[in-house]
Design an enzyme around this catalytic site. Structure first.
Site, PDB file in Angstrom:
ATOM      1  N   THR A   1       6.733  -1.320   1.910  1.00 41.89           N
ATOM      2  CA  THR A   1       6.470  -2.325   0.875  1.00 41.89           C
ATOM      3  C   THR A   1       6.529  -1.685  -0.519  1.00 41.89           C
ATOM      4  O   THR A   1       6.302  -0.485  -0.644  1.00 41.89           O
ATOM      5  CB  THR A   1       5.047  -2.886   1.124  1.00 41.89           C
ATOM      6  OG1 THR A   1       5.078  -3.613   2.330  1.00 41.89           O
ATOM      7  CG2 THR A   1       4.555  -3.760  -0.002  1.00 41.89           C
TER       8      THR A   1
ATOM      9  N   ARG B   1       4.371 -14.887  10.990  1.00 40.49           N
ATOM     10  CA  ARG B   1       3.309 -13.955  10.564  1.00 40.49           C
ATOM     11  C   ARG B   1       3.398 -13.661   9.055  1.00 40.49           C
ATOM     12  O   ARG B   1       4.463 -13.413   8.513  1.00 40.49           O
ATOM     13  CB  ARG B   1       3.434 -12.652  11.351  1.00 40.49           C
ATOM     14  CG  ARG B   1       2.384 -11.599  10.992  1.00 40.49           C
ATOM     15  CD  ARG B   1       2.912 -10.584  10.012  1.00 40.49           C
ATOM     16  NE  ARG B   1       1.983  -9.475   9.815  1.00 40.49           N
ATOM     17  CZ  ARG B   1       2.082  -8.603   8.821  1.00 40.49           C
ATOM     18  NH1 ARG B   1       3.062  -8.680   7.957  1.00 40.49           N
ATOM     19  NH2 ARG B   1       1.213  -7.620   8.695  1.00 40.49           N
TER      20      ARG B   1
ATOM     21  N   GLY C   1       1.562 -11.201   6.081  1.00 47.30           N
ATOM     22  CA  GLY C   1       0.675 -10.044   5.909  1.00 47.30           C
ATOM     23  C   GLY C   1      -0.190 -10.160   4.672  1.00 47.30           C
ATOM     24  O   GLY C   1      -0.448 -11.259   4.168  1.00 47.30           O
ATOM     25  N   ASP C   2      -0.615  -9.021   4.183  1.00 48.05           N
ATOM     26  CA  ASP C   2      -1.533  -8.993   3.035  1.00 48.05           C
ATOM     27  C   ASP C   2      -0.814  -9.104   1.694  1.00 48.05           C
ATOM     28  O   ASP C   2      -1.419  -9.518   0.701  1.00 48.05           O
ATOM     29  CB  ASP C   2      -2.326  -7.681   3.044  1.00 48.05           C
ATOM     30  CG  ASP C   2      -1.398  -6.473   2.941  1.00 48.05           C
ATOM     31  OD1 ASP C   2      -0.361  -6.452   3.646  1.00 48.05           O
ATOM     32  OD2 ASP C   2      -1.695  -5.558   2.151  1.00 48.05           O
TER      33      ASP C   2
ATOM     34  N   THR D   1      -0.468  -1.348   0.215  1.00 50.96           N
ATOM     35  CA  THR D   1       0.577  -1.250   1.240  1.00 50.96           C
ATOM     36  C   THR D   1      -0.013  -0.673   2.514  1.00 50.96           C
ATOM     37  O   THR D   1      -0.860   0.224   2.461  1.00 50.96           O
ATOM     38  CB  THR D   1       1.760  -0.383   0.778  1.00 50.96           C
ATOM     39  OG1 THR D   1       2.693  -0.278   1.858  1.00 50.96           O
ATOM     40  CG2 THR D   1       1.338   1.009   0.342  1.00 50.96           C
ATOM     41  N   GLY D   2       0.425  -1.207   3.642  1.00 53.85           N
ATOM     42  CA  GLY D   2      -0.109  -0.698   4.900  1.00 53.85           C
ATOM     43  C   GLY D   2      -0.176  -1.795   5.938  1.00 53.85           C
ATOM     44  O   GLY D   2       0.527  -2.802   5.830  1.00 53.85           O
TER      45      GLY D   2
ATOM     46  N   GLY E   1      -1.053  -4.840   7.228  1.00 53.20           N
ATOM     47  CA  GLY E   1      -1.547  -6.011   6.523  1.00 53.20           C
ATOM     48  C   GLY E   1      -2.776  -6.682   7.106  1.00 53.20           C
ATOM     49  O   GLY E   1      -3.654  -7.129   6.370  1.00 53.20           O
TER      50      GLY E   1
HETATM   51  N1  ASP Z   1       1.406  -4.611   4.057  1.00 53.21           N
HETATM   52  C1  ASP Z   1       2.663  -5.053   4.589  1.00 53.21           C
HETATM   53  C2  ASP Z   1       2.412  -6.124   5.617  1.00 53.21           C
HETATM   54  O1  ASP Z   1       1.523  -5.966   6.428  1.00 53.21           O
HETATM   55  C3  ASP Z   1       3.482  -3.955   5.174  1.00 53.21           C
HETATM   56  C4  ASP Z   1       3.606  -2.713   4.336  1.00 53.21           C
HETATM   57  O2  ASP Z   1       2.853  -2.502   3.399  1.00 53.21           O
HETATM   58  O3  ASP Z   1       4.507  -1.909   4.601  1.00 53.21           O
HETATM   59  O4  ASP Z   1       3.130  -7.082   5.665  1.00 53.21           O
END
Ligand code: ASP
Length: 354
Positions: free
Chosen positions: A220, A248, A250-251, A271-272, A274
């Site tokens: 991300t 789905r 995410g965050d 980022t991570g 989600g």
């Molecule tokens: N946070 C993002 C999600 O869960 C993915 C990412 O940060 O790489 O959609």
């Protein structure tokens, strides 16, 4: 004469004393509000299992060059007195247009082999925000998120409706194939193969795929900027997680999880993984700890990522700037593509854990 002394003492008490106290307060406030940087910018290009041993020198250089190109776009906008909103958008657009990151071109694939994009933006001065989720044909998701904020009565639009809105507002629409990259497509295929192995219970084979998949999961992009007018802004853009299905989300498009900005405290982009970031309200929690517990940016980001998120089992990181221009990178993964620039133009560019 006695009355005169009494009168002047009262005047002294009412006038001078509070004045000195006021002066004292003023001094404290001034110290607290002392700017570290008049303007500043910080970005990430995703966090995850990013290990030096898995990265060629050429690939590493490619990432570093792109991060540098992106952050310099925003830095120049801020240096010329431009807004943090413009700096965040233009910086993110450079990364959205690069196939290196999981945002815009280069976005990961869903289980159905499509690309569904999420993005959000928040303005720290007005606390206005805009977000989009599950969009398949808008070239710049971050631009669309900002448009939702500036040109609609809503905060979040999704799917087809968001695309109709984008068209009406004259944003660039692309064929969904624009988002295709071979690398991300292959990642999806590997994950699907891995799922089959799980059904077959072949542990050795599964472990081999897992190591590979871990590297391909994240990417991300996000940016936080503080402009010369004292305004913070934050934005995040993503394709989400490989193999996501059932719509789905995410965050990244959730205000308070993936993105938050408040001139009273800080701006954050996450980022991570989600699901954990949503449950932890990562971005807002950092701001809340600063607002209600008087924590520094460093202490707040550290507590939320290294303590709370980690305890919950979540992985990832944030980039953040506070109202004084302090900057913070915090993550609990092996690496996070990241860069920052302060008002003097000092560039910090890093990938791995230190
Ligand atoms: N946070 C993002 C999600 O869960 C993915 C990412 O940060 O790489 O959609």
């Amino acid at each position: 004469m006695k009355n005169f002394f009494f009168f002047t003492s009262v005047l002294f008490f009412l006038g001078c004393n509070p004045t000195s106290e006021k002066k004292h307060n003023t001094v404290i406030t001034t110290n607290n509000d002392k700017k570290v940087n008049d303007f500043a910018i910080i970005i990430h290009g995703g966090a995850g299992t990013i290990l030096k041993k898995n990265m060629s020198d050429e690939k590493e250089l490619e990432y570093k060059n792109k991060l540098e190109e992106a952050i310099k776009v925003g830095y120049l906008i801020l240096k010329k007195g431009g807004t943090s909103q413009e700096a965040v958008m233009k910086t993110i657009q450079v990364m959205e247009e690069s196939p290196l990151f999981n945002a815009g071109k280069g976005a990961v694939f869903t289980h159905e082999e499509t690309n569904e994009l999420d993005a959000s933006f928040m303005d720290g001065e007005t606390l206005n925000a805009g977000a989009i989720a599950g969009v398949t044909n808008v070239k710049s998701p971050i631009e669309l998120a900002i448009k939702v904020m500036t040109d609609s009565d809503h905060v979040m639009l999704s799917g087809k409706g968001a695309s109709i809105f984008a068209k009406e507002k004259g944003l660039e629409i692309v064929d969904p194939s624009y988002f295709y990259t071979e690398r991300r497509f292959k990642s999806l295929q590997r994950i699907k193969e891995r799922e089959k192995i799980e059904l077959d219970h072949d542990d050795k084979k599964a472990a081999f795929y897992d190591a590979d998949i871990k590297n391909a999961k994240f990417g991300t992009v996000g940016c936080v900027a503080l402009d010369k007018h004292g305004n913070l802004a934050a934005g995040t853009s993503t394709g989400g997680m490989t193999n996501k299905r059932w719509g789905r989300i995410g965050d990244a498009p959730i205000i308070g999880s993936g993105t938050y900005a408040n001139n009273k405290t800080c701006g954050v982009s996450s980022t991570g993984w989600g699901e954990y970031f949503i449950r932890s309200q990562v971005a807002y929690d950092i701001s809340a700890q600063m607002e209600y517990q008087n924590k520094s940016l460093k202490d707040a980001t550290k507590d939320v990522i290294k303590n709370k998120l980690t305890k919950l089992g979540g992985t990832g990181g944030v980039v953040a700037i506070d109202k004084k221009g302090n900057m913070s990178f915090e993550f609990n993964t092996e690496g996070m593509y990241r860069a920052s620039m302060n008002e003097k133009g000092k560039l910090v560019l890093k990938i791995y854990k230190e």
